[in-house]
Design a protein around this motif. Structure first.
Motif, short mmCIF file in Angstrom:
data_model
loop_
_atom_site.label_atom_id
_atom_site.label_comp_id
_atom_site.label_asym_id
_atom_site.label_seq_id
_atom_site.Cartn_x
_atom_site.Cartn_y
_atom_site.Cartn_z
N ARG A 184 -8.43 -19.73 -20.60
CA ARG A 184 -8.28 -18.30 -20.83
C ARG A 184 -9.14 -17.38 -19.98
O ARG A 184 -10.31 -17.48 -20.00
CB ARG A 184 -8.63 -18.05 -22.27
CG ARG A 184 -7.80 -16.93 -22.84
CD ARG A 184 -7.93 -17.00 -24.31
NE ARG A 184 -7.20 -16.01 -24.93
CZ ARG A 184 -6.63 -16.13 -26.08
NH1 ARG A 184 -6.70 -17.25 -26.71
NH2 ARG A 184 -5.99 -15.15 -26.60
N GLU A 185 -8.76 -16.50 -19.32
CA GLU A 185 -9.25 -15.29 -18.70
C GLU A 185 -9.02 -15.17 -17.22
O GLU A 185 -8.43 -14.24 -16.80
CB GLU A 185 -10.71 -15.06 -18.97
CG GLU A 185 -10.96 -13.78 -18.57
CD GLU A 185 -11.97 -13.23 -17.81
OE1 GLU A 185 -11.54 -12.66 -16.93
OE2 GLU A 185 -13.11 -13.20 -18.02
N MET B 47 -5.35 -21.11 -24.58
CA MET B 47 -6.17 -21.77 -23.56
C MET B 47 -7.13 -20.81 -22.85
O MET B 47 -7.87 -21.21 -21.96
CB MET B 47 -5.26 -22.42 -22.50
CG MET B 47 -4.38 -23.54 -23.02
SD MET B 47 -5.33 -24.99 -23.54
CE MET B 47 -5.14 -24.89 -25.32
N VAL B 48 -7.11 -19.55 -23.22
CA VAL B 48 -7.96 -18.57 -22.55
C VAL B 48 -9.43 -18.79 -22.93
O VAL B 48 -9.75 -19.01 -24.09
CB VAL B 48 -7.53 -17.13 -22.89
CG1 VAL B 48 -8.52 -16.13 -22.33
CG2 VAL B 48 -6.15 -16.86 -22.35
N LEU C 133 -9.70 -31.45 -22.98
CA LEU C 133 -9.42 -31.90 -24.34
C LEU C 133 -7.92 -31.92 -24.57
O LEU C 133 -7.22 -30.98 -24.23
CB LEU C 133 -10.09 -30.99 -25.37
CG LEU C 133 -11.61 -30.94 -25.42
CD1 LEU C 133 -12.07 -30.09 -26.59
CD2 LEU C 133 -12.19 -32.34 -25.51
N LEU C 134 -7.44 -33.02 -25.16
CA LEU C 134 -6.01 -33.17 -25.42
C LEU C 134 -5.80 -33.54 -26.87
O LEU C 134 -6.50 -34.40 -27.41
CB LEU C 134 -5.42 -34.26 -24.51
CG LEU C 134 -5.69 -34.04 -23.02
CD1 LEU C 134 -6.64 -35.10 -22.52
CD2 LEU C 134 -4.42 -34.01 -22.24
N SER C 135 -4.84 -32.89 -27.49
CA SER C 135 -4.51 -33.14 -28.88
C SER C 135 -3.15 -33.82 -28.96
O SER C 135 -2.14 -33.26 -28.52
CB SER C 135 -4.50 -31.82 -29.67
OG SER C 135 -4.06 -32.04 -30.99
N VAL C 136 -3.12 -35.03 -29.51
CA VAL C 136 -1.87 -35.78 -29.67
C VAL C 136 -1.53 -35.80 -31.16
O VAL C 136 -2.34 -36.22 -31.99
CB VAL C 136 -2.00 -37.22 -29.14
CG1 VAL C 136 -0.67 -37.97 -29.32
CG2 VAL C 136 -2.40 -37.21 -27.67
N ALA D 46 -13.92 -25.26 -27.80
CA ALA D 46 -12.96 -25.46 -26.71
C ALA D 46 -11.59 -25.79 -27.29
O ALA D 46 -11.48 -26.56 -28.25
CB ALA D 46 -13.43 -26.59 -25.79
N ALA D 47 -10.55 -25.22 -26.71
CA ALA D 47 -9.19 -25.49 -27.17
C ALA D 47 -8.69 -26.80 -26.59
O ALA D 47 -8.92 -27.11 -25.42
CB ALA D 47 -8.27 -24.34 -26.77
N ALA D 48 -8.01 -27.58 -27.41
CA ALA D 48 -7.39 -28.82 -26.94
C ALA D 48 -5.94 -28.53 -26.57
O ALA D 48 -5.24 -27.79 -27.26
CB ALA D 48 -7.46 -29.90 -28.02
#
Length: 203
Positions: free
Chosen positions: A35-36, A63-64, A150-153, A183-185
């Motif tokens: 993000r930004e 994701m910003v 970071l990844l979210s499954v 932090a966003a995954a």
């Protein structure tokens, strides 16, 4: 490895909406969106004229990343829209792209195929990016994934990418203690062909 970020700076010029993206000189597979500002090849930052432009260009607002300022980073006179910068051209994290009969999600510069409509429906619950239509080729699906993403499954947990491998977190507390708190995954359909290493070597 180059990274591509969408960052938000509260001190950015208010002549344009204070979200910037960095232009890539080529369709790099090494950018991941956050993000930004979207950082890319030549290092220039391009502002968005509105939140709607950010969304229409396929960026996932989740994701910003908020930053305190831009430092010495050069800000281009043209907006991201005028420079034809999109989540696909920057390979931004969370970009959802329909290519042929397959959807792909970008994470860490790598395109991960969505195998079924049911998986796509699950992803759409957490990936708020507007789908784009474009070409995703072997260079995208075979690209090296940037480290530290970071990844979210779905139903399987959260992972961090490092040197072409996925390392799972044992708990939400570990995510925070390892320094990833806030932090966003990136929601992804699975780990694909990348190996998963057990256990995570973090704290």
């Amino acid at each position: 490895m180059a990274r591509c970020f969408v960052l938000f700076s509260p001190r950015a010029s208010m002549t344009s909406w204070p979200i910037l993206t960095r232009r890539n000189t080529r369709t790099s597979s090494n950018c991941s969106g956050r993000r930004e500002n979207v950082t890319t090849g030549n290092g220039e930052l391009h502002g968005f004229t509105s939140l709607n432009q950010l969304l229409e260009d396929g960026f996932d607002p989740a994701m910003v990343v908020t930053v305190p300022g831009l430092g010495t980073a050069p800000v281009a006179a043209s907006s991201a829209g005028a420079a034809h910068i999109t989540a696909l051209s920057t390979r931004a994290d969370g970009a959802l792209v329909a290519s042929g009969h397959t959807y792909y999600v970008f994470a860490g510069g790598r395109a991960l195929p969505v195998p079924t409509p049911a998986v796509l429906a699950r992803l759409r619950h957490t990936d708020t990016a507007r789908p784009l239509v474009g070409t995703v080729g072997p260079a995208d699906t075979g690209a090296s994934m940037a480290g530290g993403v970071l990844l979210s499954v779905h139903t399987r947990g959260v992972y961090v990418s490092y040197r072409g491998k996925f390392f799972p977190f044992r708990s939400m507390a570990q995510i925070s203690s390892d320094g990833y708190g806030g932090a966003a995954a990136v929601p992804v359909p699975g780990t694909g062909t990348l190996p998963v290493i057990y256990p995570n070597s973090g704290s």
